[in-house]
Design a protein around this motif. Sequence first.
Motif, PDB file in Angstrom:
ATOM      1  N   ALA A  86       5.033  -5.164  -0.844  1.00  0.00           N
ATOM      2  CA  ALA A  86       6.053  -6.201  -0.671  1.00  0.00           C
ATOM      3  C   ALA A  86       5.649  -7.487  -1.385  1.00  0.00           C
ATOM      4  CB  ALA A  86       6.271  -6.468   0.815  1.00  0.00           C
ATOM      5  N   SER A  87       4.361  -7.834  -1.338  1.00  0.00           N
ATOM      6  CA  SER A  87       3.893  -9.031  -2.022  1.00  0.00           C
ATOM      7  C   SER A  87       4.030  -8.888  -3.526  1.00  0.00           C
ATOM      8  CB  SER A  87       2.428  -9.298  -1.658  1.00  0.00           C
ATOM      9  OG  SER A  87       2.307  -9.644  -0.300  1.00  0.00           O
ATOM     10  N   PHE A  88       3.728  -7.705  -4.043  1.00  0.00           N
ATOM     11  CA  PHE A  88       3.844  -7.464  -5.480  1.00  0.00           C
ATOM     12  C   PHE A  88       5.295  -7.593  -5.924  1.00  0.00           C
ATOM     13  CE2 PHE A  88       4.103  -4.801  -9.282  1.00  0.00           C
ATOM     14  CZ  PHE A  88       3.019  -5.278 -10.008  1.00  0.00           C
ATOM     15  N   GLU A  89       6.203  -7.027  -5.158  1.00  0.00           N
ATOM     16  CA  GLU A  89       7.625  -7.135  -5.492  1.00  0.00           C
ATOM     17  C   GLU A  89       8.089  -8.583  -5.414  1.00  0.00           C
ATOM     18  OE1 GLU A  89       9.181  -4.379  -2.639  1.00  0.00           O
ATOM     19  OE2 GLU A  89       9.174  -2.708  -4.067  1.00  0.00           O
ATOM     20  N   ALA A  90       7.520  -9.346  -4.487  1.00  0.00           N
ATOM     21  CA  ALA A  90       7.885 -10.762  -4.360  1.00  0.00           C
ATOM     22  C   ALA A  90       7.479 -11.551  -5.596  1.00  0.00           C
ATOM     23  CB  ALA A  90       7.238 -11.368  -3.111  1.00  0.00           C
ATOM     24  N   THR A  91       6.351 -11.197  -6.214  1.00  0.00           N
ATOM     25  CA  THR A  91       5.955 -11.907  -7.429  1.00  0.00           C
ATOM     26  C   THR A  91       6.932 -11.621  -8.568  1.00  0.00           C
ATOM     27  OG1 THR A  91       4.456 -10.132  -8.176  1.00  0.00           O
ATOM     28  CG2 THR A  91       3.508 -11.884  -6.802  1.00  0.00           C
ATOM     29  N   GLY A  92       7.478 -10.399  -8.605  1.00  0.00           N
ATOM     30  CA  GLY A  92       8.483 -10.089  -9.616  1.00  0.00           C
ATOM     31  C   GLY A  92       9.738 -10.923  -9.432  1.00  0.00           C
ATOM     32  N   ASP A 139      -4.794  -5.706  -6.284  1.00  0.00           N
ATOM     33  CA  ASP A 139      -4.731  -5.391  -4.860  1.00  0.00           C
ATOM     34  C   ASP A 139      -3.841  -4.188  -4.600  1.00  0.00           C
ATOM     35  OD1 ASP A 139      -6.365  -7.543  -4.527  1.00  0.00           O
ATOM     36  OD2 ASP A 139      -4.944  -8.764  -3.389  1.00  0.00           O
ATOM     37  N   LEU A 140      -2.701  -4.128  -5.279  1.00  0.00           N
ATOM     38  CA  LEU A 140      -1.796  -3.005  -5.068  1.00  0.00           C
ATOM     39  C   LEU A 140      -2.373  -1.717  -5.640  1.00  0.00           C
ATOM     40  CD1 LEU A 140       0.886  -1.944  -4.051  1.00  0.00           C
ATOM     41  CD2 LEU A 140       1.944  -2.676  -6.198  1.00  0.00           C
ATOM     42  N   SER A 141      -3.072  -1.799  -6.769  1.00  0.00           N
ATOM     43  CA  SER A 141      -3.577  -0.588  -7.412  1.00  0.00           C
ATOM     44  C   SER A 141      -4.719   0.062  -6.638  1.00  0.00           C
ATOM     45  CB  SER A 141      -4.034  -0.892  -8.843  1.00  0.00           C
ATOM     46  OG  SER A 141      -5.172  -1.735  -8.849  1.00  0.00           O
ATOM     47  N   GLN A 142      -5.256  -0.624  -5.641  1.00  0.00           N
ATOM     48  CA  GLN A 142      -6.295  -0.011  -4.818  1.00  0.00           C
ATOM     49  C   GLN A 142      -5.779   1.215  -4.069  1.00  0.00           C
ATOM     50  OE1 GLN A 142      -9.552  -1.042  -5.051  1.00  0.00           O
ATOM     51  NE2 GLN A 142      -8.570  -2.299  -6.633  1.00  0.00           N
ATOM     52  N   HIS A 143      -4.457   1.349  -3.963  1.00  0.00           N
ATOM     53  CA  HIS A 143      -3.870   2.505  -3.286  1.00  0.00           C
ATOM     54  C   HIS A 143      -3.746   3.714  -4.207  1.00  0.00           C
ATOM     55  CE1 HIS A 143      -2.773   0.058   0.238  1.00  0.00           C
ATOM     56  NE2 HIS A 143      -2.504  -0.894  -0.634  1.00  0.00           N
ATOM     57  N   ILE A 144      -4.140   3.570  -5.469  1.00  0.00           N
ATOM     58  CA  ILE A 144      -4.086   4.665  -6.433  1.00  0.00           C
ATOM     59  C   ILE A 144      -5.484   5.273  -6.550  1.00  0.00           C
ATOM     60  CG2 ILE A 144      -3.541   5.297  -8.829  1.00  0.00           C
ATOM     61  CD1 ILE A 144      -1.863   2.737  -8.994  1.00  0.00           C
ATOM     62  N   ALA A 153      -4.918  -5.366 -15.558  1.00  0.00           N
ATOM     63  CA  ALA A 153      -4.229  -6.125 -16.599  1.00  0.00           C
ATOM     64  C   ALA A 153      -3.113  -5.302 -17.231  1.00  0.00           C
ATOM     65  CB  ALA A 153      -5.216  -6.587 -17.670  1.00  0.00           C
ATOM     66  N   MET A 154      -3.363  -3.998 -17.421  1.00  0.00           N
ATOM     67  CA  MET A 154      -2.328  -3.138 -17.985  1.00  0.00           C
ATOM     68  C   MET A 154      -1.206  -2.922 -16.984  1.00  0.00           C
ATOM     69  SD  MET A 154      -2.607   0.802 -19.342  1.00  0.00           S
ATOM     70  CE  MET A 154      -3.642   0.366 -20.732  1.00  0.00           C
ATOM     71  N   PHE A 155      -1.567  -2.728 -15.722  1.00  0.00           N
ATOM     72  CA  PHE A 155      -0.602  -2.541 -14.640  1.00  0.00           C
ATOM     73  C   PHE A 155       0.369  -3.720 -14.630  1.00  0.00           C
ATOM     74  CE2 PHE A 155      -0.578  -1.470  -9.770  1.00  0.00           C
ATOM     75  CZ  PHE A 155       0.808  -1.385  -9.797  1.00  0.00           C
ATOM     76  N   TRP A 156      -0.194  -4.926 -14.571  1.00  0.00           N
ATOM     77  CA  TRP A 156       0.692  -6.082 -14.507  1.00  0.00           C
ATOM     78  C   TRP A 156       1.444  -6.284 -15.803  1.00  0.00           C
ATOM     79  CZ3 TRP A 156       3.593  -8.664 -11.602  1.00  0.00           C
ATOM     80  CH2 TRP A 156       4.232  -9.810 -12.092  1.00  0.00           C
ATOM     81  N   ALA A 157       0.815  -6.004 -16.947  1.00  0.00           N
ATOM     82  CA  ALA A 157       1.498  -6.198 -18.227  1.00  0.00           C
ATOM     83  C   ALA A 157       2.768  -5.357 -18.299  1.00  0.00           C
ATOM     84  CB  ALA A 157       0.565  -5.844 -19.383  1.00  0.00           C
ATOM     85  N   HIS A 158       2.721  -4.144 -17.750  1.00  0.00           N
ATOM     86  CA  HIS A 158       3.919  -3.302 -17.738  1.00  0.00           C
ATOM     87  C   HIS A 158       5.032  -3.947 -16.910  1.00  0.00           C
ATOM     88  CE1 HIS A 158       1.359   0.516 -18.660  1.00  0.00           C
ATOM     89  NE2 HIS A 158       1.718  -0.110 -19.754  1.00  0.00           N
ATOM     90  N   VAL A 159       4.669  -4.423 -15.719  1.00  0.00           N
ATOM     91  CA  VAL A 159       5.674  -5.038 -14.843  1.00  0.00           C
ATOM     92  C   VAL A 159       6.139  -6.370 -15.419  1.00  0.00           C
ATOM     93  CG1 VAL A 159       6.095  -5.948 -12.525  1.00  0.00           C
ATOM     94  CG2 VAL A 159       4.788  -3.843 -12.822  1.00  0.00           C
TER      95      VAL A 159
END
Length: 205
Positions: A86-92, A139-144, A153-159
Amino acid sequence: MLKRGYHHGNLKEALVEACLRLIAEKGPTGFTLSEAAREAGVTPAAVYRHFEGREDLIAEAARQGYEMFADLLEHAWSKGQPSALASFEATGRAYLAFARKFPGHYVAMFESGVSIQRTPELASAARRSMEVMEKAARDLSQHIPPEKRPPPAMFWAHVWALSHGVVELFARGTPGTRSPFPPEDLLETGIGVYLRGLGLLPPDQ
């Protein structure tokens, strides 16, 4: 006669405000430093007390934008969301809100052609906003599972690319004229597709 925004001791900020108005009216390359001075109600010579040229003026507008951008992202990330997702989606959503509320700063930051390395202060402000975004992704990618986990950095760059695309294509013009869907919905569903591909959302969510 001095225009709005200028009084003794506030020349630098008056010039930045003039720059933002001119960016909105003419684009980041459509005005001269002399025009910015005239818009601020001062002589061209007065501008050089603070800026050597138009790019330095735009760089200061961009620096202010990055500082506000980082504050907004930090607030979205840390305001007590129920989960990292939810926090990650909020940043978007905060990215989209920033582009709408501060279009002049947004253009100075991302569309002016001025390098973030133009000044140390600009580079520092830009780096701070990137660090907030990377922290959200980390923080979100820790669930992967580690073997499937992309670099933060790549994760966020995509979003970020997805968010930037939605802003550029569908959120900068008159609402509803270029897309049958609200920009917020496009961003949310796009992020959802990406996160499903990483295994962070179940197929039916």
